[in-house]
Design an enzyme around this catalytic site. Sequence first.
Site, PDB file in Angstrom:
ATOM      1  N   ARG A  33      46.605  32.648  38.981  1.00 50.48           N
ATOM      2  CA  ARG A  33      47.333  33.892  39.232  1.00 50.48           C
ATOM      3  C   ARG A  33      48.816  33.644  39.056  1.00 50.48           C
ATOM      4  O   ARG A  33      49.366  32.696  39.612  1.00 50.48           O
ATOM      5  CB  ARG A  33      47.045  34.390  40.650  1.00 50.48           C
ATOM      6  N   LYS A 220      44.135  46.329  43.166  1.00 58.80           N
ATOM      7  CA  LYS A 220      44.297  45.679  44.463  1.00 58.80           C
ATOM      8  C   LYS A 220      44.158  46.752  45.549  1.00 58.80           C
ATOM      9  O   LYS A 220      44.996  47.653  45.643  1.00 58.80           O
ATOM     10  CB  LYS A 220      45.656  44.980  44.544  1.00 58.80           C
TER      11      LYS A 220
END
Length: 486
Positions: A33, A220
Site C-alpha cells: 500500500r 474504504k
Amino acid sequence: MQRRTKIIATLGPATDDPIMLDKIIEEGVDVVRINFSHGTAEEHMDRAEKVRNRARAHGRQIGVLADLQGPKIRIEKFKNGKVDLKEGDTFILDINHPADAGDEHRVSTSYKALADDVSRGDTLMLDDGRLVLWVDKVQGSEVICRVLVGGILSDRKGINRQGGGLSAPALTEKDRADIKTAAEMEADYLAVSFPRTADDIHEARALLQAAGGKGGIIAKIERAEAIEVADEIIEASDAIMVARGDLGVEIGDAALPPVQKHLIQRARSLNRVVITATQMMESMIENQIPTRAEVFDVANAVLDGTDAVMLSAETAAGKYPDKAIAAMDRVCIEAEKQNVAKRSDHRINTVFAHIDEAIAMAAMYSANHLQVKAIASLTESGSTALWMSRISSGIPIYAMTRHVGTRRKVTLYRGVYPVSFDSTMTADHALLNREAIDELRRRGAVRDGDLVIITKGDLMGINGGTNAMKIVKVGELVESATFCES
C-alpha cells in the site's frame, strides 16, 4: 501449508531500506500500500518501482495499492503545539481563527463547512475519539462546544461527527492529481477514502480510466452513512476495505465488530474482494510480538472470510516491519486450518448470469467433493479465479495468465496465486492441458496421482470466454481425462 489470506503492507520510511524491503518480500507480503496522505508523487513512483523490481528478483508477483488521502477534516495548529482540555470546559472550533494560533479556548479547522454541517446536540470526536465535544451552539463561524471527555489535544488531529453527516466530498483536488500519479505508476488498485455513495466510486473509476489507469477501485468504508448504502457501494467497486479507524469513531467502537462481519459477508456474497484494516497489530510498531488480542483480531477476520488483512504504521514506520508480516502470516495460516474457514454455501441457491461464473462454481463444488489437489484457471481477466475464490476452500487456485496486470490483480484474491502462462500459445487443447499441469509440477504444487481441475475457454485469449472444466489425474494422459463443457 500455503497461506490463502493475503497480507497488505504499507510502505514508508521503515521499508525504504533495500535490506528491509527484501525481508518483507521474503516474509510473504502479497500487496503493498502506498499512502498518498504522506510524501510526494516522486516518492510514491520510486517506491512502486523499487518493490516491483525486488519482487521480480525474488520471483514474486506483488500488487500495488494506491490509497488516496480523501478530505482533510482536521483542526489546525496550537501556538504551543498542544493544549490540555478539561471536562466541562468550553472549547470553540472557529473557522476564521488564525491557523497557527490555537489555545485552550479555541482552534481553527481546515474544514470550512463545519459550521454548516453541525448543530446543537451533535457530538464531535477528535483524535480518533480520544476527546469528545458536545455542540452547545453554532454562532457564525464558531462551533461552540462543551468538553465531555478531555485530554491532551495536539496539532492537526482529525474531527468526526458521531453518526456521520459531514458533507466533505470524497474526492479533493489533491486526490484528482494523485489519481493521475496512480495511473502513471500503473497501480493495480486505487483506494477511495470516505465515499458516501456509489457515485463517488463511479467518479473515481472514470477519472482513473481517463488518466490511462486500469486498476481496480477499492471503496474504504469509513463513514457511518456508507453503511446504509453498503450494497450499492460494494457493487460499484472491485473491492472494499473495512477501514476501522474513522468508521469506529463514527458508529462507536461497540458497533464495529458486527458491522465488520456484515461487510465481509456482503462483499463475498456480491463477488467482491474485502480487506480488513486498521490497528490489526499496532503494538508491533514498538514490539517484536503482537498482543493476544491482536492475534484474535486477525484470526477472527480470517475465519469471517476476509480476502486480505492490512498493516499500516506497523510496516510504514514501525521498528519491525518484517516481524509484523511474519506474525500475521503464522496467525492466518493457523486460522485457515479451522473447518469453518474451508466450508461455504455461497450462491448454492442462486441463478448464475454468466457461463464462466457457472463453470467457476461447478469447479469449486467438484473440487471440494473430489479432494482435488489444485485448480488451474487459464484466464485473461481473472474473473473466473475471483468467482472461485468466493467459495471457502483449502484448495489453491492458480490464475494462469499471460497478462501481468491480471497477475498483479489476483494477488489480492483469497486463495488465488498468480502464474505467468500463455494460454494462446497453441490451439491444441490437449497440449495446453499438459503444459498447465507441467507448470504446476515445476512449482511443486502437484505430483503424480493428484487430481487437478483445469478451467479454460474453447477460444483462448477472449475475456469472459471460460466455458470448459476438465478433471485430470497427474501422470495420466490428459486426453483421456473427464471432460465437462458448456
